[in-house]
Design an enzyme around this catalytic site. Sequence first.
Site, short mmCIF file in Angstrom:
data_model
loop_
_atom_site.label_atom_id
_atom_site.label_comp_id
_atom_site.label_asym_id
_atom_site.label_seq_id
_atom_site.Cartn_x
_atom_site.Cartn_y
_atom_site.Cartn_z
N HIS A 29 27.80 42.80 -21.03
CA HIS A 29 28.26 41.43 -21.31
C HIS A 29 29.24 40.96 -20.22
O HIS A 29 29.09 39.87 -19.66
CB HIS A 29 28.93 41.41 -22.69
CG HIS A 29 29.48 40.09 -23.12
ND1 HIS A 29 28.91 39.35 -24.14
CD2 HIS A 29 30.55 39.37 -22.70
CE1 HIS A 29 29.60 38.24 -24.31
NE2 HIS A 29 30.61 38.22 -23.46
N GLU A 30 30.21 41.80 -19.92
CA GLU A 30 31.20 41.42 -18.91
C GLU A 30 30.57 41.24 -17.54
O GLU A 30 30.90 40.30 -16.81
CB GLU A 30 32.28 42.49 -18.83
CG GLU A 30 33.16 42.57 -20.05
CD GLU A 30 33.74 41.23 -20.38
OE1 GLU A 30 34.10 40.50 -19.45
OE2 GLU A 30 33.79 40.90 -21.57
N HIS B 132 28.78 38.05 -17.15
CA HIS B 132 29.71 36.97 -16.77
C HIS B 132 29.94 36.99 -15.26
O HIS B 132 29.87 35.97 -14.59
CB HIS B 132 31.04 37.14 -17.49
CG HIS B 132 31.06 36.70 -18.92
ND1 HIS B 132 30.43 35.57 -19.37
CD2 HIS B 132 31.66 37.25 -20.02
CE1 HIS B 132 30.64 35.43 -20.67
NE2 HIS B 132 31.37 36.43 -21.09
N HIS C 79 28.25 32.21 -22.29
CA HIS C 79 27.81 32.60 -23.64
C HIS C 79 26.62 31.75 -24.06
O HIS C 79 26.55 30.56 -23.77
CB HIS C 79 28.96 32.40 -24.64
CG HIS C 79 30.08 33.34 -24.39
ND1 HIS C 79 31.40 32.99 -24.50
CD2 HIS C 79 30.07 34.63 -24.00
CE1 HIS C 79 32.14 34.03 -24.21
NE2 HIS C 79 31.37 35.04 -23.89
N TYR D 30 27.29 34.89 -29.56
CA TYR D 30 28.25 35.27 -30.59
C TYR D 30 27.60 35.26 -31.97
O TYR D 30 26.55 34.65 -32.18
CB TYR D 30 29.45 34.33 -30.55
CG TYR D 30 30.51 34.81 -29.61
CD1 TYR D 30 30.35 34.71 -28.24
CD2 TYR D 30 31.68 35.41 -30.09
CE1 TYR D 30 31.31 35.18 -27.36
CE2 TYR D 30 32.64 35.88 -29.21
CZ TYR D 30 32.45 35.77 -27.86
OH TYR D 30 33.40 36.26 -27.00
ZN ZN Z 1 31.99 36.80 -22.96
#
Ligand code: ZN
Length: 284
Positions: free
Chosen positions: A180-181, A184, A190, A236
Site C-alpha cells: 500500500h505504501e 503511494h 486511495h 478503505y
Molecule cells: Zn494510504
Amino acid sequence: MAPVFMLTIFITVFCSVQGRSFQKTSFQMHQKDMEIEQSNRIEDDDFSATTLIEKANRNLGQRLKEPLVMFGDIAIHTGFRNADPCTARGCKWPKSSDGNVYVPYVISNQYSARERSVIENALQSFARSTCIRFVRRTNQQDFVNIRSLSGCFSFIGRRGNGQDVSLQRNGCVFTGIVQHELLHALGFNHEQTRSDRDNHVQILLQNVIRGMEHNFAKINTINLGTPYDYNSIMHYGRFAFSRNGQPTILPIPDNNAVIGRATQMSSTDILRINRLYSCMGLQE
Ligand SMILES: [Zn+2]
C-alpha cells in the site's frame, strides 16, 4: 528542487497495531475468503491492510512535529490535494531502456531480520507481476528511504532525493501495508477518492468522525481505464473513520458488496501499475 516536486502531495500512513503476527492475519483472512456467507460487520474488517493502517493512524497529527495527515494517511506539505495527476507532470519513476522501472531503496537498520525480510519480500512482489524493480540503492539520487518513524507514511509519487516511507515497527510491517505504501510512492491514491467513485460507493459523511471528513474528498485521478475496485489494497473499509459504528462507505448499487478487505495487491492494482508505467508494452 524542481517546482513540480514542491507541489507534490505526500501520503502518510501511520500504523501501530500491536501484537498481531502477519501469519495469523493472513491465515484468518484466507479463512474468511473461504466463507460463502459474507457479512459486513466491523469485526470482519479487522485484518485488512487499510483497517490496520487506520487503527495505527488514529492518534496521528496530535504531536507538533508530525506531518499534516489527510485522506487517512496522506500528509500534505502544500495546498494541493491531487496526487495521482502528478504522474502526468513528472512524479513517475523513470523507465530504464530495458523496459524496467528501477526504484532504489534503503531499509533502515532499525528493523529485525524478520521485519526486513517481510519488507523485502513485499518489495520483490512487485517484480513478479509488473516492470517495477525495487533495487538496493547504491548512489542513485532519488530513492525511497524505508524506516520506522511514528506510524506509516509515504509521499505520493517520486519527490526527488531521498523520500521517507515510514513503516513503524509493531504496526506497519505487513505485506499488504508495505505494498500500500509503495503504491503511494509509485503515484497512486486511495481507491475511494477516485474521480468516478460516486458511481460505485456512497459516502455517508453523517457517520464520519468530526474533522475527518476530508478523508473522503474526491480527487481528479487518472484512472488508466481500469475499473473501480472494491478489492484494491488502496480501498478503505466500509467503517473507515466511523464515529458511531455505522458505515461511512456504502457500495452501490449492491450495498452488501465486500469492500476494503484486501491484504495484498489485487489484479487491478497490478494492471494499474502496468498501465501507468507502460510495462510489457501496455499504454496508459
Ligand atoms: Zn494510504
